[in-house]
Design an enzyme around this catalytic site. Structure first.
Site, PDB file in Angstrom:
ATOM      1  CB  SER A 100      16.989  62.366  16.877  1.00  0.00           C
ATOM      2  OG  SER A 100      16.878  61.997  15.530  1.00  0.00           O
ATOM      3  CG  ASP A 224      24.405  61.552  13.523  1.00  0.00           C
ATOM      4  OD1 ASP A 224      23.801  60.644  12.922  1.00  0.00           O
ATOM      5  OD2 ASP A 224      23.864  62.282  14.363  1.00  0.00           O
ATOM      6  CG  HIS A 252      21.373  59.679  15.299  1.00  0.00           C
ATOM      7  ND1 HIS A 252      21.506  61.008  14.937  1.00  0.00           N
ATOM      8  CD2 HIS A 252      20.035  59.483  15.509  1.00  0.00           C
ATOM      9  CE1 HIS A 252      20.304  61.584  14.921  1.00  0.00           C
ATOM     10  NE2 HIS A 252      19.406  60.676  15.280  1.00  0.00           N
TER      11      HIS A 252
END
Length: 270
Positions: A100, A224, A252
């Site tokens: 991320s 996601d 995610h």
């Protein structure tokens, strides 16, 4: 206290794996998570690589007193922290796995210190989460949605954490995954979480992608909510010489929900 000790304490650094290995894998976690999320990946690579784990300031067991809203109002504070970790541990030949937001932190650090990095793996990463109608860029969120998210965080943080966790984790058939992320989110001080969320969701590093000279792998999941498929394509198109792998995992957090797929993708790349 020595510089190395202070950096170690600040970022809750743990070094494990093969101390004599030629290459070091650094794992960087995403917002609301911490280094423990990489457990299966660490086990997969610890025999052949030196492993460095850390927590972003403001999360995990990093030093909460080190959090300064001004320093961490953008990614540069985290880039400085990662640079300090690399310098204090005298690391080179780094394979950086960033989930991320830490994908972008790793990329920005690799631009500053390209000689320290061998490979970059961007796991569910995005250069910009906000849509940009003027350029036609789709990030996945508009400002109205973000303001709603910030309002929910401000109004009832713990209720928000529970709902947000289920939304981004997906895998409803395994509710314990979302519950674990909700618990991790709930350990963050709400004011810090809101400050960090704003810095992440309103960042824009599209112009930096082309500056990266380190061979990169983009790992993208099929569903996601935070990073749509088109964002993974954008990364692969704009980071010179990069490769992209779509894993069949949903949500995610593919390294949590489907670690073997992620391990396989990383192995094939490095």
């Amino acid at each position: 206290m020595s510089i190395t000790a202070s950096v170690t304490q600040k970022n809750n650094i743990h070094v494990c794996g093969n101390q004599d290995a030629a290459q070091t894998i650094i794992f960087g976690h995403g917002f609301g998570s911490d280094q423990t999320a990489f457990g299966p990946l660490v086990k997969a690579f610890e025999q052949d690589y030196k492993i460095v784990l850390f927590d972003n300031v403001g999360g995990g067991k990093a030093d909460i007193d080190a959090f300064n809203p001004a320093r961490y109002s953008n990614m540069q504070g985290y880039v400085t922290d990662l640079s300090d970790i690399i310098k204090s541990l005298q690391l080179s030949c780094i394979i950086y796995v960033g989930h991320s937001v830490n994908g972008m932190i790793g990329l920005l650090t690799a631009i500053k210190h390209p000689d320290c990095f061998d490979k970059l793996i961007l796991l569910g990463s995005s250069p910009r989460y906000l849509n940009d109608p003027t350029s036609g860029y789709t990030g996945g969120f508009d400002m109205e949605a973000l303001n709603g998210l910030y309002n929910a965080m401000s109004t009832n943080y713990y209720a928000w954490a529970s709902g947000f966790s289920a939304l981004v984790m997906r895998n409803a058939d395994r509710p314990h995954l979302a519950e674990a992320f909700a618990a991790s989110l709930s350990e963050i001080r709400p004011d810090i979480a809101l400050s960090v969320a704003k810095a992440i969701f309103e960042m824009d590093h599209r112009d930096d992608l082309g500056k990266c000279k380190v061979p990169s792998l983009v790992i993208q999941t099929s569903d996601d909510v935070a990073v749509p498929l088109i964002v993974g394509d954008y990364l692969a198109q704009h980071i010179p010489g990069s490769k992209k792998v779509n894993v069949t995992a949903t949500g995610h957090f593919p390294h949590v929900a489907a670690p073997q797929e992620v391990i396989s993708a990383i192995r094939n790349f490095i």
